[in-house]
Scaffold this motif. Sequence first.
Motif, PDB file in Angstrom:
ATOM      1  N   TYR A  38       0.836  -1.195   0.000  1.00 27.46           N
ATOM      2  CA  TYR A  38       0.000   0.000   0.000  1.00 27.46           C
ATOM      3  C   TYR A  38       0.873   1.248   0.000  1.00 27.46           C
ATOM      4  O   TYR A  38       0.598   2.225  -0.704  1.00 27.46           O
ATOM      5  CB  TYR A  38      -0.911  -0.021   1.225  1.00 27.46           C
ATOM      6  CG  TYR A  38      -2.052   0.962   1.183  1.00 27.46           C
ATOM      7  CD1 TYR A  38      -3.219   0.673   0.486  1.00 27.46           C
ATOM      8  CD2 TYR A  38      -1.967   2.184   1.852  1.00 27.46           C
ATOM      9  CE1 TYR A  38      -4.276   1.574   0.444  1.00 27.46           C
ATOM     10  CE2 TYR A  38      -3.012   3.085   1.820  1.00 27.46           C
ATOM     11  CZ  TYR A  38      -4.162   2.778   1.117  1.00 27.46           C
ATOM     12  OH  TYR A  38      -5.199   3.679   1.077  1.00 27.46           O
ATOM     13  N   SER A  39       1.962   1.191   0.770  1.00 28.68           N
ATOM     14  CA  SER A  39       2.894   2.320   0.818  1.00 28.68           C
ATOM     15  C   SER A  39       3.533   2.553  -0.547  1.00 28.68           C
ATOM     16  O   SER A  39       3.697   3.706  -0.987  1.00 28.68           O
ATOM     17  CB  SER A  39       3.977   2.053   1.869  1.00 28.68           C
ATOM     18  OG  SER A  39       4.856   3.139   2.001  1.00 28.68           O
ATOM     19  N   PHE A  40       3.890   1.478  -1.235  1.00 26.96           N
ATOM     20  CA  PHE A  40       4.428   1.588  -2.592  1.00 26.96           C
ATOM     21  C   PHE A  40       3.440   2.299  -3.510  1.00 26.96           C
ATOM     22  O   PHE A  40       3.810   3.202  -4.267  1.00 26.96           O
ATOM     23  CB  PHE A  40       4.755   0.199  -3.146  1.00 26.96           C
ATOM     24  CG  PHE A  40       4.838   0.143  -4.638  1.00 26.96           C
ATOM     25  CD1 PHE A  40       5.969   0.583  -5.298  1.00 26.96           C
ATOM     26  CD2 PHE A  40       3.761  -0.333  -5.397  1.00 26.96           C
ATOM     27  CE1 PHE A  40       6.043   0.542  -6.686  1.00 26.96           C
ATOM     28  CE2 PHE A  40       3.825  -0.373  -6.773  1.00 26.96           C
ATOM     29  CZ  PHE A  40       4.970   0.069  -7.426  1.00 26.96           C
ATOM     30  N   ALA A  41       2.174   1.896  -3.444  1.00 27.77           N
ATOM     31  CA  ALA A  41       1.152   2.483  -4.311  1.00 27.77           C
ATOM     32  C   ALA A  41       0.981   3.971  -4.030  1.00 27.77           C
ATOM     33  O   ALA A  41       0.896   4.787  -4.952  1.00 27.77           O
ATOM     34  CB  ALA A  41      -0.171   1.745  -4.131  1.00 27.77           C
ATOM     35  N   LEU A  42       0.935   4.350  -2.760  1.00 29.58           N
ATOM     36  CA  LEU A  42       0.764   5.761  -2.402  1.00 29.58           C
ATOM     37  C   LEU A  42       1.920   6.617  -2.899  1.00 29.58           C
ATOM     38  O   LEU A  42       1.748   7.795  -3.221  1.00 29.58           O
ATOM     39  CB  LEU A  42       0.650   5.902  -0.887  1.00 29.58           C
ATOM     40  CG  LEU A  42      -0.621   5.364  -0.223  1.00 29.58           C
ATOM     41  CD1 LEU A  42      -0.540   5.539   1.283  1.00 29.58           C
ATOM     42  CD2 LEU A  42      -1.861   6.064  -0.779  1.00 29.58           C
ATOM     43  N   ASN A  43       3.110   6.012  -2.960  1.00 31.46           N
ATOM     44  CA  ASN A  43       4.290   6.756  -3.385  1.00 31.46           C
ATOM     45  C   ASN A  43       4.542   6.651  -4.889  1.00 31.46           C
ATOM     46  O   ASN A  43       5.549   7.189  -5.375  1.00 31.46           O
ATOM     47  CB  ASN A  43       5.519   6.276  -2.612  1.00 31.46           C
ATOM     48  CG  ASN A  43       5.599   6.833  -1.218  1.00 31.46           C
ATOM     49  OD1 ASN A  43       6.195   7.873  -0.990  1.00 31.46           O
ATOM     50  ND2 ASN A  43       4.964   6.130  -0.270  1.00 31.46           N
ATOM     51  N   ASN A  44       3.652   5.979  -5.597  1.00 37.40           N
ATOM     52  CA  ASN A  44       3.802   5.837  -7.043  1.00 37.40           C
ATOM     53  C   ASN A  44       2.451   6.034  -7.735  1.00 37.40           C
ATOM     54  O   ASN A  44       2.057   5.241  -8.598  1.00 37.40           O
ATOM     55  CB  ASN A  44       4.378   4.467  -7.396  1.00 37.40           C
ATOM     56  CG  ASN A  44       5.822   4.302  -6.964  1.00 37.40           C
ATOM     57  OD1 ASN A  44       6.740   4.673  -7.682  1.00 37.40           O
ATOM     58  ND2 ASN A  44       6.008   3.743  -5.770  1.00 37.40           N
ATOM     59  N   MET A  45       1.762   7.071  -7.353  1.00 36.77           N
ATOM     60  CA  MET A  45       0.428   7.285  -7.895  1.00 36.77           C
ATOM     61  C   MET A  45       0.424   7.578  -9.399  1.00 36.77           C
ATOM     62  O   MET A  45      -0.619   7.505 -10.044  1.00 36.77           O
ATOM     63  CB  MET A  45      -0.275   8.415  -7.142  1.00 36.77           C
ATOM     64  CG  MET A  45      -0.700   8.028  -5.719  1.00 36.77           C
ATOM     65  SD  MET A  45      -1.758   6.553  -5.650  1.00 36.77           S
ATOM     66  CE  MET A  45      -3.237   7.123  -6.487  1.00 36.77           C
ATOM     67  N   ASP A  46       1.603   7.864  -9.957  1.00 40.23           N
ATOM     68  CA  ASP A  46       1.681   8.032 -11.398  1.00 40.23           C
ATOM     69  C   ASP A  46       1.434   6.715 -12.136  1.00 40.23           C
ATOM     70  O   ASP A  46       1.131   6.716 -13.342  1.00 40.23           O
ATOM     71  CB  ASP A  46       3.048   8.586 -11.804  1.00 40.23           C
ATOM     72  CG  ASP A  46       4.202   7.720 -11.319  1.00 40.23           C
ATOM     73  OD1 ASP A  46       4.223   7.381 -10.108  1.00 40.23           O
ATOM     74  OD2 ASP A  46       5.063   7.371 -12.133  1.00 40.23           O
ATOM     75  N   LEU A  47       1.544   5.590 -11.423  1.00 41.99           N
ATOM     76  CA  LEU A  47       1.301   4.275 -12.020  1.00 41.99           C
ATOM     77  C   LEU A  47      -0.161   3.850 -11.913  1.00 41.99           C
ATOM     78  O   LEU A  47      -0.563   2.852 -12.505  1.00 41.99           O
ATOM     79  CB  LEU A  47       2.171   3.218 -11.338  1.00 41.99           C
ATOM     80  CG  LEU A  47       3.688   3.438 -11.361  1.00 41.99           C
ATOM     81  CD1 LEU A  47       4.379   2.314 -10.588  1.00 41.99           C
ATOM     82  CD2 LEU A  47       4.202   3.509 -12.789  1.00 41.99           C
ATOM     83  N   PHE A  48      -0.925   4.618 -11.162  1.00 41.43           N
ATOM     84  CA  PHE A  48      -2.314   4.251 -10.896  1.00 41.43           C
ATOM     85  C   PHE A  48      -3.245   5.389 -11.324  1.00 41.43           C
ATOM     86  O   PHE A  48      -2.808   6.518 -11.477  1.00 41.43           O
ATOM     87  CB  PHE A  48      -2.487   3.939  -9.408  1.00 41.43           C
ATOM     88  CG  PHE A  48      -1.615   2.816  -8.926  1.00 41.43           C
ATOM     89  CD1 PHE A  48      -1.988   1.500  -9.127  1.00 41.43           C
ATOM     90  CD2 PHE A  48      -0.399   3.077  -8.296  1.00 41.43           C
ATOM     91  CE1 PHE A  48      -1.180   0.462  -8.694  1.00 41.43           C
ATOM     92  CE2 PHE A  48       0.409   2.048  -7.857  1.00 41.43           C
ATOM     93  CZ  PHE A  48       0.017   0.739  -8.057  1.00 41.43           C
ATOM     94  N   PRO A  49      -4.537   5.111 -11.498  1.00 36.97           N
ATOM     95  CA  PRO A  49      -5.200   3.814 -11.317  1.00 36.97           C
ATOM     96  C   PRO A  49      -4.917   2.862 -12.482  1.00 36.97           C
ATOM     97  O   PRO A  49      -4.639   3.288 -13.600  1.00 36.97           O
ATOM     98  CB  PRO A  49      -6.686   4.182 -11.260  1.00 36.97           C
ATOM     99  CG  PRO A  49      -6.781   5.442 -12.067  1.00 36.97           C
ATOM    100  CD  PRO A  49      -5.510   6.192 -11.805  1.00 36.97           C
ATOM    101  N   THR A  50      -4.973   1.590 -12.186  1.00 39.38           N
ATOM    102  CA  THR A  50      -4.733   0.530 -13.158  1.00 39.38           C
ATOM    103  C   THR A  50      -6.060   0.088 -13.782  1.00 39.38           C
ATOM    104  O   THR A  50      -7.003  -0.211 -13.055  1.00 39.38           O
ATOM    105  CB  THR A  50      -4.057  -0.666 -12.458  1.00 39.38           C
ATOM    106  OG1 THR A  50      -2.783  -0.260 -11.960  1.00 39.38           O
ATOM    107  CG2 THR A  50      -3.887  -1.832 -13.420  1.00 39.38           C
TER     108      THR A  50
END
Length: 373
Positions: A295-307
Amino acid sequence: MNTVQKLKVLGESAKYDLCNYADPNFETYASGKMLGVYNSTAPDGRCIPLFKVLMTNKCSNDCKYCVNRSGRKCERFEYTPQELSNLFLNYFNRRYVEGLFLSSGISGDINTSMEKEVEVARILRDCGYDGYIHLKILPGTSYDLIKSAMHLADRVSINMEAATPDGFEELTSTKNYNIDILRRMKWISKLSKRDPALAPSGQTTQFIIGATDENDEEILSMTKKMYDKLELKRSYFSAFSPLEDTPLENHEIPHPKRTSRLYQADFLLNSYGFNLDELVFDENGNIDTQIDPKYSFALNNMDLFPTEINEASYNELIRVPGIGKISAKRIITLRKRGKRFEKLEELQELGVAVKRAEPFIKLNKSYQATLGF
């Protein structure tokens, strides 16, 4: 000393060696009914009872955290190989256990102590037992004895205890990190590559968390190296617990969630294909104990999301919080059959934790939720 008294002490002492993700069920050791039984958990969630015990708690090593360290005042016992083999077969034939996890202190000479472990496995195989055996390799064991152990065991392991030579030196003065630990792990890896039939379930290791100042980044960096270079199967993280009459009896204990977060982060590295630099560490090199590392990874890489669920690759799907490997495979399989996902309920039926996944996914180009900040 009778068998029950030995088992009570040597079974209890063995609980500090971990052999699966779940914590030991300490009550089984103290119940007086099933001494030495440890409930391991298989990857599919099935409970596997193992007979988990030490050959002896006599030890010449001075590990500062250890209940069996030399010089510590405690009851000391030792099994003969035949005695321990008979005890295991009695448990196995009564269907109390399905396998053996055997470790040992070092009573005098290292190879003599290791020979006793190997002899237990040899006796069991000669008696026709063809089930699971996990042998703990003692630090400093000879090459030939390691090879013998691997001929007889399904899995072998040697405890690294620390992620760096400096950290290791903080814990003991009687073992050498590079020679007694890493060199032996390399031998195991080379033997496995030459003959996959040797210890076919591979090798694992264990770290003591919180006994030194090593941070999470150092620990996970080492586990990543071991996975890549030595094809290590699993790393286990044992939270330091201060024990009376040891040099670290007044040492601070780690945060109660630290080992859980390390397991989660390690799983991302070993099973999900994450790189170390994708994990999020604070200024001290530690993982936030309050947040799941994925979850921490996702929050710090929001440029990759949403999928976009209907277009994402498998590797993109498994980086979404709430989507595991099994649910990602199910999504891919159904998409290949022409399925397009339109509702969160459809994902939930496949095992997706939709509440976690919602802010990080799209269905047919439509956002499902936003983060609350």
